[in-house]
Write a protein that holds these residues in place. Structure first.
Motif, mmCIF file in Angstrom:
data_model
loop_
_atom_site.group_PDB
_atom_site.id
_atom_site.type_symbol
_atom_site.label_atom_id
_atom_site.label_comp_id
_atom_site.label_asym_id
_atom_site.label_seq_id
_atom_site.Cartn_x
_atom_site.Cartn_y
_atom_site.Cartn_z
ATOM 1 N N PHE A 170 44.866 27.928 30.695
ATOM 2 C CA PHE A 170 43.354 27.721 31.302
ATOM 3 C C PHE A 170 43.412 26.135 31.488
ATOM 4 C CE2 PHE A 170 39.065 26.241 31.183
ATOM 5 C CZ PHE A 170 38.761 26.567 32.556
ATOM 6 N N PRO A 171 43.776 25.273 30.305
ATOM 7 C CA PRO A 171 43.703 23.729 30.493
ATOM 8 C C PRO A 171 44.865 23.537 31.548
ATOM 9 C CG PRO A 171 43.296 24.387 28.161
ATOM 10 C CD PRO A 171 43.810 25.722 28.893
ATOM 11 N N GLN A 172 45.769 24.146 31.358
ATOM 12 C CA GLN A 172 47.156 23.711 32.174
ATOM 13 C C GLN A 172 46.828 24.043 33.743
ATOM 14 O OE1 GLN A 172 50.306 22.246 31.276
ATOM 15 N NE2 GLN A 172 49.680 21.685 33.215
ATOM 16 N N THR A 173 45.838 24.936 34.186
ATOM 17 C CA THR A 173 45.485 25.361 35.571
ATOM 18 C C THR A 173 44.642 24.233 35.933
ATOM 19 O OG1 THR A 173 43.489 26.714 34.982
ATOM 20 C CG2 THR A 173 45.802 27.727 35.324
ATOM 21 N N VAL A 174 43.667 23.575 35.046
ATOM 22 C CA VAL A 174 42.867 22.576 35.274
ATOM 23 C C VAL A 174 43.602 21.360 35.683
ATOM 24 C CG1 VAL A 174 40.965 20.896 34.448
ATOM 25 C CG2 VAL A 174 41.037 23.423 33.912
ATOM 26 N N GLY A 175 44.452 21.256 34.815
ATOM 27 C CA GLY A 175 45.517 19.992 35.244
ATOM 28 C C GLY A 175 46.115 20.326 36.240
ATOM 29 N N ALA A 176 46.779 21.548 36.633
ATOM 30 C CA ALA A 176 47.448 21.569 38.064
ATOM 31 C C ALA A 176 46.607 21.213 39.250
ATOM 32 C CB ALA A 176 48.021 22.974 38.169
ATOM 33 N N ALA A 177 45.267 21.636 39.276
ATOM 34 C CA ALA A 177 44.353 21.493 40.190
ATOM 35 C C ALA A 177 44.224 19.799 40.217
ATOM 36 C CB ALA A 177 43.089 22.106 40.098
ATOM 37 N N ALA A 190 45.675 32.270 38.658
ATOM 38 C CA ALA A 190 44.411 32.003 39.201
ATOM 39 C C ALA A 190 43.376 33.196 38.812
ATOM 40 C CB ALA A 190 44.573 32.054 40.789
ATOM 41 N N GLU A 191 43.692 34.214 38.770
ATOM 42 C CA GLU A 191 42.650 35.279 38.507
ATOM 43 C C GLU A 191 42.124 35.069 37.034
ATOM 44 O OE1 GLU A 191 42.029 40.106 38.479
ATOM 45 O OE2 GLU A 191 43.520 39.091 39.781
ATOM 46 N N ILE A 192 43.435 35.079 35.909
ATOM 47 C CA ILE A 192 43.026 34.805 34.860
ATOM 48 C C ILE A 192 42.328 33.530 34.618
ATOM 49 C CG2 ILE A 192 44.308 34.145 32.613
ATOM 50 C CD1 ILE A 192 46.460 36.218 33.705
ATOM 51 N N ALA A 193 42.362 32.571 35.124
ATOM 52 C CA ALA A 193 41.668 31.176 34.999
ATOM 53 C C ALA A 193 40.257 31.148 35.470
ATOM 54 C CB ALA A 193 42.404 30.160 35.763
ATOM 55 N N GLY A 194 40.059 32.417 36.360
ATOM 56 C CA GLY A 194 38.715 32.738 36.708
ATOM 57 C C GLY A 194 38.050 33.446 35.616
ATOM 58 N N PRO A 200 31.889 30.535 28.131
ATOM 59 C CA PRO A 200 31.268 29.110 27.950
ATOM 60 C C PRO A 200 32.295 28.578 27.142
ATOM 61 C CG PRO A 200 29.497 30.700 27.928
ATOM 62 C CD PRO A 200 30.886 31.698 28.181
ATOM 63 N N ALA A 201 32.992 29.256 26.323
ATOM 64 C CA ALA A 201 34.018 28.458 25.276
ATOM 65 C C ALA A 201 34.941 27.809 26.288
ATOM 66 C CB ALA A 201 34.816 29.612 24.526
ATOM 67 N N PHE A 202 35.267 28.356 27.117
ATOM 68 C CA PHE A 202 36.610 27.879 28.159
ATOM 69 C C PHE A 202 35.800 26.730 28.986
ATOM 70 C CE2 PHE A 202 38.657 31.633 26.790
ATOM 71 C CZ PHE A 202 39.964 31.422 26.882
ATOM 72 N N ALA A 203 35.053 27.196 29.759
ATOM 73 C CA ALA A 203 34.131 26.151 30.594
ATOM 74 C C ALA A 203 33.732 24.910 30.334
ATOM 75 C CB ALA A 203 33.070 26.870 31.458
ATOM 76 N N GLU A 204 33.292 25.156 29.104
ATOM 77 C CA GLU A 204 32.571 23.907 28.426
ATOM 78 C C GLU A 204 33.640 23.081 27.774
ATOM 79 O OE1 GLU A 204 29.460 25.593 25.803
ATOM 80 O OE2 GLU A 204 28.393 26.147 27.584
ATOM 81 N N ASN A 205 34.783 23.393 27.618
ATOM 82 C CA ASN A 205 35.821 22.677 26.688
ATOM 83 C C ASN A 205 37.139 22.348 27.687
ATOM 84 O OD1 ASN A 205 34.351 22.536 24.117
ATOM 85 N ND2 ASN A 205 34.254 24.594 24.357
ATOM 86 N N ALA A 206 36.923 22.382 28.985
ATOM 87 C CA ALA A 206 38.091 22.168 29.993
ATOM 88 C C ALA A 206 38.501 20.868 29.847
ATOM 89 C CB ALA A 206 37.514 22.706 31.265
#
Length: 211
Positions: A170-177, A190-194, A200-206
């Motif tokens: 997940f953090p690597q997809t944020v970095g890619a974007a 992309a689907e897994i990242a969504g 919240p544990a993912f979204a709030e700590n991206a």
């Protein structure tokens, strides 16, 4: 416990996601990582962590654990629920292999110290470094997409529960974007990242964008 971190860092994001999934609280200390005067370069931090990297976790007993995957493994042992690795041996190995494909093969080529070294070479400027980053992220995530496509059976990399593979992916997809890559070219990723972002544990700590 005390976590030395920088919220720009995708490696830091991995550990913060794992902590949040397990409901663990730690003291946090910011370590700057950009610029010649970054705290990560200073003798005080190097005395603590000779690599000068983040994250680093100081345990209650005074042990320092470096490297995000080692920290996540430690957290999984001291707080087993929810587990961050599948129980079945082949699935467990696959989750680890995806995590390592990102942490060891993609992310290892991207940290600030790599960019700084590249810019010190003749004829290499910011655009060449940006091109370097896009190349290795694209090549790496294309390989990860192919690996996931062969075995994926659920909402996440392995089944329907987030594992260490998703925590690293997940953090690597944020970095890619962040560097201008469209993750839609990797449909499984992309689907897994969504699905991750809906937790919240993912979204709030991206990882956050550098200022």
């Amino acid at each position: 416990m005390k976590l030395y971190l920088n919220k720009v860092s995708s490696a830091t994001a991995r550990v913060r996601i794992a902590l949040a999934l397990k409901g663990l609280k730690v003291e946090e200390e910011l370590v700057t990582i950009f610029g010649d005067d970054a705290a990560s370069r200073r003798p005080e931090y190097r005395a603590l962590n000779p690599q000068g990297l983040v994250p680093a976790l100081l345990t209650d007993s005074g042990w320092l654990i470096t490297q995000s995957l080692a920290i996540i493994d430690y957290l999984d042992q001291i707080a087993p629920e929810p587990p961050l690795l599948p129980a079945e041996p082949e699935q467990r190995a696959f989750a680890r292999s995806v995590a390592l494909a990102i942490a060891a093969e993609i992310h290892a080529l991207l940290p600030p110290r790599i960019g700084a070294r590249l810019r010190s070479l003749p004829g290499v400027g910011p655009e060449e470094v940006a091109s370097w980053n896009r190349h290795w992220v694209s090549e790496g995530l294309s390989a990860v997409e192919a690996l996931i496509a062969r075995r994926r059976t659920g909402r996440f990399v392995v089944g329907d529960r987030p594992s260490i593979a998703d925590i690293v992916l997940f953090p690597q997809t944020v970095g890619a974007a962040r560097i201008g890559l469209d993750t839609a070219q990797w449909p499984n990723i992309a689907e897994i990242a969504g699905h991750c972002r809906a937790i919240p544990a993912f979204a709030e700590n991206a990882p956050v964008s550098p200022k």
